[in-house]
Design an enzyme around this catalytic site. Structure first.
Site, PDB file in Angstrom:
ATOM      1  N   ARG A   1     -16.424   7.422  -0.293  1.00  0.00           N
ATOM      2  CA  ARG A   1     -16.980   7.395   1.059  1.00  0.00           C
ATOM      3  C   ARG A   1     -16.292   6.278   1.825  1.00  0.00           C
ATOM      4  NH1 ARG A   1     -17.653   2.720   0.563  1.00  0.00           N
ATOM      5  NH2 ARG A   1     -18.759   2.712   2.516  1.00  0.00           N
ATOM      6  N   GLY A   2     -16.565   6.265   3.139  1.00  0.00           N
ATOM      7  CA  GLY A   2     -15.836   5.359   4.013  1.00  0.00           C
ATOM      8  C   GLY A   2     -14.771   6.171   4.739  1.00  0.00           C
ATOM      9  N   ALA A   3     -14.742   6.043   6.061  1.00  0.00           N
ATOM     10  CA  ALA A   3     -13.903   6.949   6.857  1.00  0.00           C
ATOM     11  C   ALA A   3     -12.426   6.929   6.435  1.00  0.00           C
ATOM     12  CB  ALA A   3     -14.076   6.615   8.341  1.00  0.00           C
TER      13      ALA A   3
ATOM     14  N   ARG B   1     -17.397  16.452   5.390  1.00  0.00           N
ATOM     15  CA  ARG B   1     -18.306  15.559   6.130  1.00  0.00           C
ATOM     16  C   ARG B   1     -17.921  15.599   7.602  1.00  0.00           C
ATOM     17  NH1 ARG B   1     -19.932   9.958   3.659  1.00  0.00           N
ATOM     18  NH2 ARG B   1     -21.728  10.367   5.004  1.00  0.00           N
TER      19      ARG B   1
ATOM     20  N   ASP C   1     -16.741   4.898  11.634  1.00  0.00           N
ATOM     21  CA  ASP C   1     -16.424   6.239  11.144  1.00  0.00           C
ATOM     22  C   ASP C   1     -15.688   7.067  12.188  1.00  0.00           C
ATOM     23  OD1 ASP C   1     -18.779   5.253   9.415  1.00  0.00           O
ATOM     24  OD2 ASP C   1     -17.831   6.869   8.286  1.00  0.00           O
TER      25      ASP C   1
ATOM     26  N   ASN D   1     -20.978   4.752  13.357  1.00  0.00           N
ATOM     27  CA  ASN D   1     -20.902   4.064  12.065  1.00  0.00           C
ATOM     28  C   ASN D   1     -22.237   4.293  11.367  1.00  0.00           C
ATOM     29  OD1 ASN D   1     -19.337   2.312  10.250  1.00  0.00           O
ATOM     30  ND2 ASN D   1     -20.879   0.756  10.677  1.00  0.00           N
ATOM     31  N   LYS D   2     -22.349   3.810  10.158  1.00  0.00           N
ATOM     32  CA  LYS D   2     -23.548   3.982   9.323  1.00  0.00           C
ATOM     33  C   LYS D   2     -24.835   3.741  10.112  1.00  0.00           C
ATOM     34  CE  LYS D   2     -23.607   4.936   5.939  1.00  0.00           C
ATOM     35  NZ  LYS D   2     -23.735   6.393   5.692  1.00  0.00           N
TER      36      LYS D   2
END
Lengths: 317, 317
Positions: free
Chosen positions: A48-50, A82, A216, A226-227
């Site tokens: 995970r993580g853009a 995603r 993201d 973002n998150k």
């Protein structure tokens, strides 16, 4: 520092990931033998993580090409894994021009190099003795190596500008308490995990000098997805006069998305929060540009109006 | 509705608690045979919520008196069990005047009756179709029956003013996801649990009409200590123009505490957040009076300046 190929790598007939769901308890690997399996690893957040999922998609596409898979189908399954991060689409566009393994590895190498550059720029924004707060994990795990926001903290630490890091635990999947704390520990940087909801009173007590986060997707006007929780932090930082920095590579900037209103927000399984009661579980939120002090990319530090500054960067890219 | 004596009760030779740590998975009871055991139950959060721990202390004191324990020691051990809520000190002061079991039971009965009164006042603040957000558990479990903030929601639901409740899960101990959701389910009120950090984007989307919370201590000027995260919600509500209501009995108002700066904030075991990394775990925060739209007690609705209004109430009590 976590080696890029430990986080994810392309081998002859598979893509191998460090399973981020099992950290910090266990350093296990997951191997994927097709584009569909790589898409599954992205969807289930093995990786995970853009920027990291962009690299994962590049590796998945290269694997599909090497195996003679239908590349249109591979592109579709990876792209759909995603919805919020734009890096997936960016990496797949890159790979269509040249689906070779060497190209995918170059994308990975370049993302890590971009992190080093943006981290150096971001560190220059910090004064000696900085106590920073970060949310989620914008570390090496999220970018394929070195990290964006966490990279900035590492760079500031090496320059003796950083005193301490507050790590939002980041519910529901605890990327802060599991991944960011693990990376900061490895880097020897003093840190403390906090409940996400404790950030406000730390700011009120004057214990937070800046907020540093990744992204993201960044819209053309600077609005930043973002998150979940990032937007609230930005409002709180604004209220307390605390600078709010976004650190992300240009692969996260999406000139095709005009504003944050156009960014799709992934809703994840409510069971990540509670399997017993009804729940709502958006994975991201959007922080409007006016709450962002600066956006830092590998090319430098951008201030408002972001639209012109980010567009000029795209043109130069 | 959860019956008051199911939440906590005094029997001939013991105080019995519904173990709130095990809800909603299991409805188990814990029995305490001395003031020290009651203090342990408070400290370990078998029972929690400012009014409920006041009642628990009253029962513990009455038990100590019936057993012939040293009452000064009983007072000291109960008072020290948790530092932030003022209801403990209030209930013990009441009990010193009359340490009988009948008096302790009257305190319990009165707290529940006060909840019904304040809930009716608070419901009048809500318009039809209200989508409220609440944090932690200010329900019957927290007050010995009916609830303060959750009582207000139940009262609004009965008047057909309430459409939906957003329930902050409330890290680290998940009182929202475990206790408030359980109480709302029992009352048949539509609700959804959210990550604490999701409140901001729901407010930005116009999906929150008011925030309704309880309190652990209200200073003379209206500054309010409540579960960690409350202050951040108040800042967010202010930013989005969302009314922010505190619902609590007068036993929570402390005329001896001038402002929020004088309220001691309990720091709990960092292992509640993570046993693997350093952590900081304040259990409460303080919301300044200027971010509070109204404070609702059993006597009515108070607006700024709270100091005069709350003091007048104390004088009338």
């Amino acid at each position: 520092m976590l080696e890029p190929e430990r986080i994810l790598r392309l081998e002859d007939d598979r893509v191998v990931f460090l399973d981020q769901r099992r950290l910090p308890l266990e350093e296990a690997e997951v191997a994927c033998s097709s584009a569909a399996e790589v898409a599954d690893a992205i969807r289930t957040m093995v990786v995970r993580g853009a920027p990291a999922i962009g690299i994962a998609a590049a590796y998945g596409y290269a694997l599909a090409a090497a195996r003679g898979e239908d590349l249109e189908a591979a592109d579709a399954v990876l792209r759909a894994s995603r919805p919020t991060a734009v890096n997936l689409a960016w990496a797949l566009a890159e790979m269509r021009a040249d689906p070779s393994a060497a190209h995918a590895r170059a994308i990975h190498r370049d993302e890590v190099e971009r992190c080093r550059q943006m981290a150096a720029h971001a560190a220059e924004l910090m004064a000696p003795g900085t106590r920073a707060l970060t949310h989620c994990n914008a570390g090496g795990l999220a970018t394929g190596g070195y990290g964006s926001a966490v990279g900035a903290l590492v760079s500031a630490w090496e320059r003796e500008l950083l005193e301490h890091v507050w790590v939002d635990e980041t519910r529901p999947l605890l990327q802060g308490a599991r991944l960011t704390a693990w990376e900061l520990e490895a880097a020897g940087i003093p840190h403390a995990v906090i409940a996400d909801s404790a950030a406000a009173s730390l700011m009120a007590a004057g214990e937070v000098d800046c907020v540093v986060i990744g992204a993201d997707r960044i819209a053309a006007n600077g609005d930043t997805a973002n998150k979940i929780g990032t937007y609230g932090l930005a409002v709180l930082a604004h209220h307390h006069g605390v600078p709010f920095y976004v650190v992300a590579p240009t692969s996260t900037v999406d000139p095709g998305t005009a504003t944050g209103d156009d960014i799709p927000i992934e809703e994840r399984d409510p069971a990540e929060l509670t399997a017993r009661f009804p729940a709502r579980n958006p994975a991201f939120d959007v922080t409007p540009a006016e709450l962002i002090t600066a956006i830092v990319t590998e090319r430098g530090v951008h201030y408002e109006p972001f639209e012109e500054s980010l567009a000029a960067e795209g043109a130069a890219a």
